[in-house]
Motif scaffolding. Sequence first.
Motif: not given
Ligand SMILES: Cc1cc2nc3c(=O)[nH]c(=O)nc-3n(C[C@H](O)[C@H](O)[C@H](O)COP(=O)(O)O)c2cc1C
Length: 196
Positions: A12, A15, A105
């Motif tokens: 996941r 954060r 975070y």
């Molecule tokens: C290319 C990319 C950029 C992302 N940038 C951020 C970010 O700047 N800050 C953040 O908190 N999460 C970021 N995320 C995480 C996504 O929000 C998260 O992967 C998505 O909500 C799905 O949740 P999970 O990874 O728990 O399955 C990013 C994910 C990807 C793939």
Amino acid sequence: MNQIIENIYQRRAVRKYKDVSLGRDVIDELIMAGKMAPSAMNKQPWKFYVLTDPVKIKKISKDIEKIALKKLKEKGIKELAKLSLSLFHLSTIKNILVTADHVFYGAPVVIFITHQRDDEWGMIDIGMCAQNIMLAAKAKGLDSCPVGFAKFVMQTDDYSLLKIPDDEVVDLAVVIGYGDEIAEMPKRTNNHVIYL
Ligand SMILES: Cc1cc2nc3c(=O)[nH]c(=O)nc-3n(C[C@H](O)[C@H](O)[C@H](O)COP(=O)(O)O)c2cc1C
């Protein structure tokens, strides 16, 4: 369930992190897993800039936050709320608000991954690389979060701290550490498969 598949399901975006540092051997092992990713024409375009100094991490985080907020405000408050809800599960929004570091975070390790500026496939390659790092981290009982906002580091005065040459770009960072939250899984879509 097969361990790799289980890691894929259980990883996941976390954060909130415990204040526990990671040894260089662990970081190197995760980066090695990143380097095992496929890359277009086997260019292996990635370079890794690793920050573990909490003072530098906090400083860069604050500076990125300022730029990211400015960009988000330009989108308007409605769009901002929509984006937040699509990015984050409600429970994580609460955590984010109480955490001092809204970009990294409070993670003990931040890895900026760069690729060559003129590389057509670079962004895809580093995405694959980052996913390997995050799954390897999960396998070792660690948590992670991909941070796209990290790209704004290029617009901060701190950028020179990272000593990244001009012909490279940052599109993503991965933060790693021992998670201090049980992150809920954002809902997955189920209508995007078209068999022909
Ligand atoms: C290319 C990319 C950029 C992302 N940038 C951020 C970010 O700047 N800050 C953040 O908190 N999460 C970021 N995320 C995480 C996504 O929000 C998260 O992967 C998505 O909500 C799905 O949740 P999970 O990874 O728990 O399955 C990013 C994910 C990807 C793939």
